[in-house]
Structures are given as C-alpha cells and as structure tokens.
Design an enzyme around this catalytic site. Structure first.
Site, PDB file in Angstrom:
ATOM      1  N   ASN A 107       0.693  -1.019  -0.155  1.00  0.00           N
ATOM      2  CA  ASN A 107      -0.076  -0.107   0.022  1.00  0.00           C
ATOM      3  C   ASN A 107       0.915   1.236   0.084  1.00  0.00           C
ATOM      4  O   ASN A 107       2.035   1.200   0.503  1.00  0.00           O
ATOM      5  CB  ASN A 107      -0.742   0.084   1.199  1.00  0.00           C
ATOM      6  CG  ASN A 107      -1.811   1.234   1.077  1.00  0.00           C
ATOM      7  OD1 ASN A 107      -2.168   1.561   0.319  1.00  0.00           O
ATOM      8  ND2 ASN A 107      -1.780   1.903   2.399  1.00  0.00           N
ATOM      9  N   HIS A 109       0.759   5.161   1.282  1.00  0.00           N
ATOM     10  CA  HIS A 109       0.039   6.091   2.065  1.00  0.00           C
ATOM     11  C   HIS A 109       0.729   7.485   2.279  1.00  0.00           C
ATOM     12  O   HIS A 109       1.739   7.626   2.325  1.00  0.00           O
ATOM     13  CB  HIS A 109       0.056   5.548   3.585  1.00  0.00           C
ATOM     14  CG  HIS A 109      -0.898   6.162   4.716  1.00  0.00           C
ATOM     15  ND1 HIS A 109      -2.225   6.080   4.414  1.00  0.00           N
ATOM     16  CD2 HIS A 109      -0.563   6.961   5.510  1.00  0.00           C
ATOM     17  CE1 HIS A 109      -2.687   7.210   5.493  1.00  0.00           C
ATOM     18  NE2 HIS A 109      -1.704   7.496   6.337  1.00  0.00           N
TER      19      HIS A 109
END
Ligand code: GAR
Length: 195
Positions: A107, A109
């Site tokens: 991911n 972020h």
C-alpha cells in the site's frame, strides 16, 4: 514474470506510474486494474495502457465487507496475481481478505508512517506544525496503515502550504517511490528504501 494487480478508487495517478514502470528488466507486469466503482477515473487510463480492468462496486453490498471482499477475491483469483498493489484504494479491508495475500500486498500512504494513519494526512501534518511530510510504501497487515515499511520519501513543508499544495508535493514523490519499491519487491528485495 510476476503478475501485479493494482486496486484503485479514483484517478489512479499512482497506478499509471506503476503500470508504466513495469517494462524491460522489471520482474513484474501488470495483470489487472480493479476499482471499487465503475466511475473510477483510473479505469479508462488503465484500459488505454492496455491493462485488463474490472470494477466491483462496494455500494450494493451495503456495508457487508466480507461479501464485498469475497467478490474482490473472486475477480482477483481469475487474474492470478502474485502481488497486489493498493494505490489510492479507499475501502478498509478486513483481516480475512488481507490474510489471503499475506506478504504479497503493498500500500502507499500519504504520510510518514507511523504518523497520521487514516485520512486527512496533510491537514493533520500542517496542524501539527511539522516541518517535513512525505509518503510511505508498506506491506499490508490486518491493522490499518501498519505493516513493515518498505520505503519512504520526504518533502519539506513550506511556509504558506495548504493541504492541497502539500498533497501535490507529496504526490510527486509517491510517483517516484512506489515504482521504485515495487521493482525491488518484485525481485525479492524487502530492504528499506529511503529517497
Ligand atoms: C494518493 O495520494 C495515495 O497516497 C492516497 O490516495 C491518493 C490516490 O491518488 N491513498 C490513501 O490515502 C490511502 N489511505 P491516485 O488515485 O492519483 O493515485
């Protein structure tokens, strides 16, 4: 060759940089761009880049995350990815889904984790008076915006910054960091990358 599925919710600028990076001696190639809405702007961009696309709309599931994730999983399995990249995918995923991709899901972020998990990262950095901000690529574990950090990029916070100007400066770094981390990860390198 490793196969990479990229999950998006919006415009998909990170997805585009990931897709464009997977050429030449890169150990991976894109196999799917999957969105949680047919209207995600990134789907058309992925199609234009020649990447298969799909959408699983979360809304008909009316908050039943497990049922939504079962459908996501079915679509993913049909495309047999080795690696999943969350790239601006704005649905919270639960442990039952994440466990199926343990060690294989990344991911990005928009903060220097462990600071500012969750939403409104840039406004929170400004409110705290931080002098630097940035972005993080990490392995996804069951805890939100947690998991081993694979890479971070830093930018200065400038006088007069708003959440929007800071977000734009960080996004530029996201576009450098995520492809660089994915390239290393796809070849088995999980060492921390700082740019
Ligand atoms: C990016 O800034 C990404 O870091 C952020 O959403 C944006 C997506 O932009 N992700 C999160 O906030 C995840 N919680 P993009 O669609 O243009 O890549």
């Amino acid at each position: 060759m490793k196969r990479v599925a990229i999950l998006i919710s919006g415009g998909g600028s990170n997805m585009v940089t990931l897709v464009e990076s997977m050429v030449g001696d890169h150990a991976a190639r894109p196999c799917l761009v999957l969105a949680n809405s047919e209207s995600a702007g990134g789907l058309a961009k992925a199609a234009a880049l020649g990447v298969p696309t799909a959408a699983v709309d979360h809304r008909p599931f009316k908050g039943d995350r497990e049922a939504f994730q079962a459908e996501l999983q079915a679509v993913l399995e049909a495309h047999q990815p080795d690696i999943i990249c969350l790239a601006g995918f704005m649905r919270v995923l639960t442990a039952s889904f994440i466990e199926q991709w343990d060690g294989r899901m990344l991911n990005i972020h928009p903060s220097l984790l462990p600071k500012y998990k969750g939403l409104h990262t840039h406004a929170r950095a400004l409110e705290a008076g931080d002098t630097e901000a940035g972005c993080t690529v990490h392995e996804v574990t069951a805890k939100l915006d947690d998991g081993p950090v694979l890479g971070q990029a830093r930018v200065p916070v400038l006088t007069g910054d708003t959440a929007d100007t800071l977000a734009a400066r960080v996004l530029e770094q996201e576009h450098a960091l995520y492809p660089a981390v994915l390239k290393r990860f796809a070849s088995g390198d999980k060492a921390l990358l700082e740019i």
